[in-house]
Motif scaffolding. Structure first.
Motif, PDB file in Angstrom:
ATOM      1  N   PRO A   1      13.731 -12.681   2.172  1.00 42.76           N
ATOM      2  CA  PRO A   1      15.095 -13.140   1.885  1.00 42.76           C
ATOM      3  C   PRO A   1      15.989 -12.866   3.097  1.00 42.76           C
ATOM      4  CG  PRO A   1      14.591 -11.154   0.635  1.00 42.76           C
ATOM      5  CD  PRO A   1      13.332 -11.545   1.344  1.00 42.76           C
ATOM      6  N   ASP A   2      17.017 -13.673   3.253  1.00 41.72           N
ATOM      7  CA  ASP A   2      17.908 -13.553   4.415  1.00 41.72           C
ATOM      8  C   ASP A   2      18.531 -12.170   4.558  1.00 41.72           C
ATOM      9  OD1 ASP A   2      17.404 -16.187   5.124  1.00 41.72           O
ATOM     10  OD2 ASP A   2      19.176 -16.957   4.090  1.00 41.72           O
ATOM     11  N   HIS A   3      18.823 -11.510   3.442  1.00 44.66           N
ATOM     12  CA  HIS A   3      19.514 -10.215   3.501  1.00 44.66           C
ATOM     13  C   HIS A   3      18.596  -9.045   3.870  1.00 44.66           C
ATOM     14  CE1 HIS A   3      17.904 -10.241  -0.613  1.00 44.66           C
ATOM     15  NE2 HIS A   3      17.851  -8.927  -0.472  1.00 44.66           N
ATOM     16  N   LEU A   4      17.280  -9.276   3.905  1.00 45.53           N
ATOM     17  CA  LEU A   4      16.344  -8.199   4.211  1.00 45.53           C
ATOM     18  C   LEU A   4      16.045  -8.161   5.706  1.00 45.53           C
ATOM     19  CD1 LEU A   4      14.496  -5.927   3.161  1.00 45.53           C
ATOM     20  CD2 LEU A   4      12.744  -7.684   2.751  1.00 45.53           C
ATOM     21  N   SER A   5      16.236  -7.015   6.320  1.00 44.04           N
ATOM     22  CA  SER A   5      15.979  -6.874   7.754  1.00 44.04           C
ATOM     23  C   SER A   5      14.481  -6.871   8.022  1.00 44.04           C
ATOM     24  CB  SER A   5      16.593  -5.569   8.280  1.00 44.04           C
ATOM     25  OG  SER A   5      15.869  -4.459   7.772  1.00 44.04           O
ATOM     26  N   TYR A   6      14.108  -7.193   9.251  1.00 43.36           N
ATOM     27  CA  TYR A   6      12.706  -7.091   9.650  1.00 43.36           C
ATOM     28  C   TYR A   6      12.216  -5.650   9.490  1.00 43.36           C
ATOM     29  CZ  TYR A   6      12.326 -11.768  11.757  1.00 43.36           C
ATOM     30  OH  TYR A   6      12.258 -13.120  11.975  1.00 43.36           O
ATOM     31  N   GLU A   7      13.062  -4.697   9.844  1.00 37.50           N
ATOM     32  CA  GLU A   7      12.687  -3.292   9.744  1.00 37.50           C
ATOM     33  C   GLU A   7      12.382  -2.913   8.292  1.00 37.50           C
ATOM     34  OE1 GLU A   7      14.248   0.963  11.547  1.00 37.50           O
ATOM     35  OE2 GLU A   7      15.689  -0.650  11.243  1.00 37.50           O
ATOM     36  N   GLY A   8      13.263  -3.308   7.389  1.00 38.16           N
ATOM     37  CA  GLY A   8      13.040  -3.041   5.968  1.00 38.16           C
ATOM     38  C   GLY A   8      11.810  -3.758   5.437  1.00 38.16           C
ATOM     39  N   ALA A   9      11.608  -4.985   5.878  1.00 42.35           N
ATOM     40  CA  ALA A   9      10.469  -5.784   5.406  1.00 42.35           C
ATOM     41  C   ALA A   9       9.135  -5.181   5.826  1.00 42.35           C
ATOM     42  CB  ALA A   9      10.581  -7.212   5.923  1.00 42.35           C
ATOM     43  N   ALA A  10       9.110  -4.495   6.965  1.00 41.24           N
ATOM     44  CA  ALA A  10       7.869  -3.862   7.420  1.00 41.24           C
ATOM     45  C   ALA A  10       7.439  -2.751   6.461  1.00 41.24           C
ATOM     46  CB  ALA A  10       8.035  -3.309   8.837  1.00 41.24           C
ATOM     47  N   MET A  11       8.363  -2.279   5.646  1.00 38.34           N
ATOM     48  CA  MET A  11       8.033  -1.225   4.674  1.00 38.34           C
ATOM     49  C   MET A  11       7.636  -1.797   3.310  1.00 38.34           C
ATOM     50  SD  MET A  11       8.258   1.183   6.698  1.00 38.34           S
ATOM     51  CE  MET A  11       7.664   2.342   5.507  1.00 38.34           C
ATOM     52  N   SER A  12       7.587  -3.112   3.177  1.00 39.14           N
ATOM     53  CA  SER A  12       7.267  -3.716   1.879  1.00 39.14           C
ATOM     54  C   SER A  12       5.829  -3.441   1.452  1.00 39.14           C
ATOM     55  CB  SER A  12       7.558  -5.216   1.892  1.00 39.14           C
ATOM     56  OG  SER A  12       6.744  -5.875   2.843  1.00 39.14           O
ATOM     57  N   GLU A  13       4.896  -3.363   2.382  1.00 35.84           N
ATOM     58  CA  GLU A  13       3.497  -3.114   2.012  1.00 35.84           C
ATOM     59  C   GLU A  13       3.319  -1.721   1.410  1.00 35.84           C
ATOM     60  OE1 GLU A  13      -0.613  -1.858   2.129  1.00 35.84           O
ATOM     61  OE2 GLU A  13       0.980  -1.014   3.386  1.00 35.84           O
ATOM     62  N   PRO A  14       3.833  -0.646   2.032  1.00 41.75           N
ATOM     63  CA  PRO A  14       3.688   0.659   1.377  1.00 41.75           C
ATOM     64  C   PRO A  14       4.443   0.730   0.043  1.00 41.75           C
ATOM     65  CG  PRO A  14       4.847   0.894   3.483  1.00 41.75           C
ATOM     66  CD  PRO A  14       4.392  -0.528   3.378  1.00 41.75           C
ATOM     67  N   LEU A  15       5.590   0.071  -0.045  1.00 41.92           N
ATOM     68  CA  LEU A  15       6.322   0.048  -1.313  1.00 41.92           C
ATOM     69  C   LEU A  15       5.513  -0.690  -2.375  1.00 41.92           C
ATOM     70  CD1 LEU A  15       8.807   0.592  -3.034  1.00 41.92           C
ATOM     71  CD2 LEU A  15       9.817  -1.503  -2.084  1.00 41.92           C
ATOM     72  N   ALA A  16       4.888  -1.810  -1.999  1.00 40.13           N
ATOM     73  CA  ALA A  16       4.063  -2.561  -2.946  1.00 40.13           C
ATOM     74  C   ALA A  16       2.897  -1.719  -3.455  1.00 40.13           C
ATOM     75  CB  ALA A  16       3.553  -3.836  -2.288  1.00 40.13           C
ATOM     76  N   CYS A  17       2.318  -0.909  -2.591  1.00 37.94           N
ATOM     77  CA  CYS A  17       1.227  -0.020  -3.018  1.00 37.94           C
ATOM     78  C   CYS A  17       1.719   0.960  -4.080  1.00 37.94           C
ATOM     79  CB  CYS A  17       0.671   0.753  -1.829  1.00 37.94           C
ATOM     80  SG  CYS A  17      -0.252  -0.264  -0.676  1.00 37.94           S
ATOM     81  N   CYS A  18       2.902   1.506  -3.881  1.00 42.43           N
ATOM     82  CA  CYS A  18       3.472   2.445  -4.851  1.00 42.43           C
ATOM     83  C   CYS A  18       3.751   1.756  -6.180  1.00 42.43           C
ATOM     84  CB  CYS A  18       4.767   3.058  -4.307  1.00 42.43           C
ATOM     85  SG  CYS A  18       4.524   4.072  -2.856  1.00 42.43           S
ATOM     86  N   VAL A  19       4.367   0.601  -6.130  1.00 41.82           N
ATOM     87  CA  VAL A  19       4.674  -0.145  -7.353  1.00 41.82           C
ATOM     88  C   VAL A  19       3.388  -0.501  -8.081  1.00 41.82           C
ATOM     89  CG1 VAL A  19       5.622  -2.316  -8.245  1.00 41.82           C
ATOM     90  CG2 VAL A  19       6.885  -1.009  -6.526  1.00 41.82           C
ATOM     91  N   HIS A  20       2.401  -0.982  -7.347  1.00 44.44           N
ATOM     92  CA  HIS A  20       1.116  -1.342  -7.948  1.00 44.44           C
ATOM     93  C   HIS A  20       0.486  -0.139  -8.639  1.00 44.44           C
ATOM     94  CE1 HIS A  20      -3.280  -2.344  -7.734  1.00 44.44           C
ATOM     95  NE2 HIS A  20      -2.800  -3.424  -8.308  1.00 44.44           N
ATOM     96  N   ALA A  21       0.479   0.995  -7.986  1.00 49.11           N
ATOM     97  CA  ALA A  21      -0.132   2.199  -8.553  1.00 49.11           C
ATOM     98  C   ALA A  21       0.618   2.680  -9.784  1.00 49.11           C
ATOM     99  CB  ALA A  21      -0.194   3.306  -7.500  1.00 49.11           C
ATOM    100  N   MET A  22       1.937   2.700  -9.725  1.00 44.46           N
ATOM    101  CA  MET A  22       2.732   3.268 -10.814  1.00 44.46           C
ATOM    102  C   MET A  22       2.852   2.344 -12.017  1.00 44.46           C
ATOM    103  SD  MET A  22       3.445   6.292 -10.054  1.00 44.46           S
ATOM    104  CE  MET A  22       4.545   6.574 -11.412  1.00 44.46           C
ATOM    105  N   TYR A  23       3.123   1.079 -11.788  1.00 43.45           N
ATOM    106  CA  TYR A  23       3.436   0.199 -12.901  1.00 43.45           C
ATOM    107  C   TYR A  23       2.270  -0.661 -13.371  1.00 43.45           C
ATOM    108  CZ  TYR A  23       8.195   1.637 -12.299  1.00 43.45           C
ATOM    109  OH  TYR A  23       9.331   2.394 -12.234  1.00 43.45           O
ATOM    110  N   GLN A  24       1.453  -1.123 -12.453  1.00 41.65           N
ATOM    111  CA  GLN A  24       0.386  -2.011 -12.857  1.00 41.65           C
ATOM    112  C   GLN A  24      -0.877  -1.265 -13.246  1.00 41.65           C
ATOM    113  OE1 GLN A  24       0.474  -4.592  -9.428  1.00 41.65           O
ATOM    114  NE2 GLN A  24       1.769  -6.050 -10.511  1.00 41.65           N
ATOM    115  N   LYS A  25      -1.222  -0.203 -12.579  1.00 39.38           N
ATOM    116  CA  LYS A  25      -2.442   0.535 -12.878  1.00 39.38           C
ATOM    117  C   LYS A  25      -2.231   1.602 -13.948  1.00 39.38           C
ATOM    118  CE  LYS A  25      -5.202  -1.731 -10.342  1.00 39.38           C
ATOM    119  NZ  LYS A  25      -6.179  -2.594 -11.000  1.00 39.38           N
TER     120      LYS A  25
END
Length: 164
Positions: free
Chosen positions: A136-160
């Protein structure tokens, strides 16, 4: 030519800052000019020689963001100029039970970005279109680079763990 941080052989360190050819986007692949890349715990374990999964030599890095600069002939949803990040999956068989359930990280034939396929600790990285996520336009490249580790956390906590 481009530069990359590469694990050259198994064991402790064995790292080098090397010259590489810029990869070409073919088929379903997308070439991304890397804006930011993170250093994952698995990159540290690879540096120390503790992570046995990497194919060497290989450019490390899989937590990244950047801009699309080239797309392969079979790419339909991503275009040059898009701001993106990517999941770590570069190749899967598409036929095993895990792939059919879209649990690509468990595919026994999986090749990951930064472990079996050159990763994001370089000027450019290749990703498969299915793994790409538009930013999304409001998300910085720096913030977006952290999306993969955040996705791992979300996947572990909510989906598994089936939390509500």
């Amino acid at each position: 030519m481009m530069k990359g941080v590469s694990k050259q052989a198994s064991g402790y360190d064995q790292m080098a800052f090397i010259d590489l050819s810029v990869p070409e986007a073919t088929d379903d692949k997308v070439l991304i000019k890397v804006a930011y890349t993170g250093i994952c715990g698995s990159d540290i374990h690879t540096f120390k020689g503790e992570y046995k999964n990497p194919t060497t030599p290989v450019v490390l890095g899989h937590e990244f963001s950047g801009q699309v600069v080239e797309v392969g002939s079979n790419v339909t949803k991503v275009k040059v100029g898009d701001r993106v990040t990517s999941e770590t999956t570069f190749y899967v068989c598409g036929e095993c039970d895990y792939c059919k359930e879209k649990q690509y990280n468990l595919c026994p034939h999986r090749k990951g970005i930064g472990t079996q396929q050159n990763g994001s600790m370089a000027n450019y990285v290749l990703a498969r279109e299915e793994s790409i996520h538009l930013l999304p336009d409001h998300l910085s490249y720096e913030g977006a680079a952290m999306s993969e580790p955040l996705a791992c956390c979300v996947h572990a906590m909510y989906q598994k763990n089936h939390l509500e």
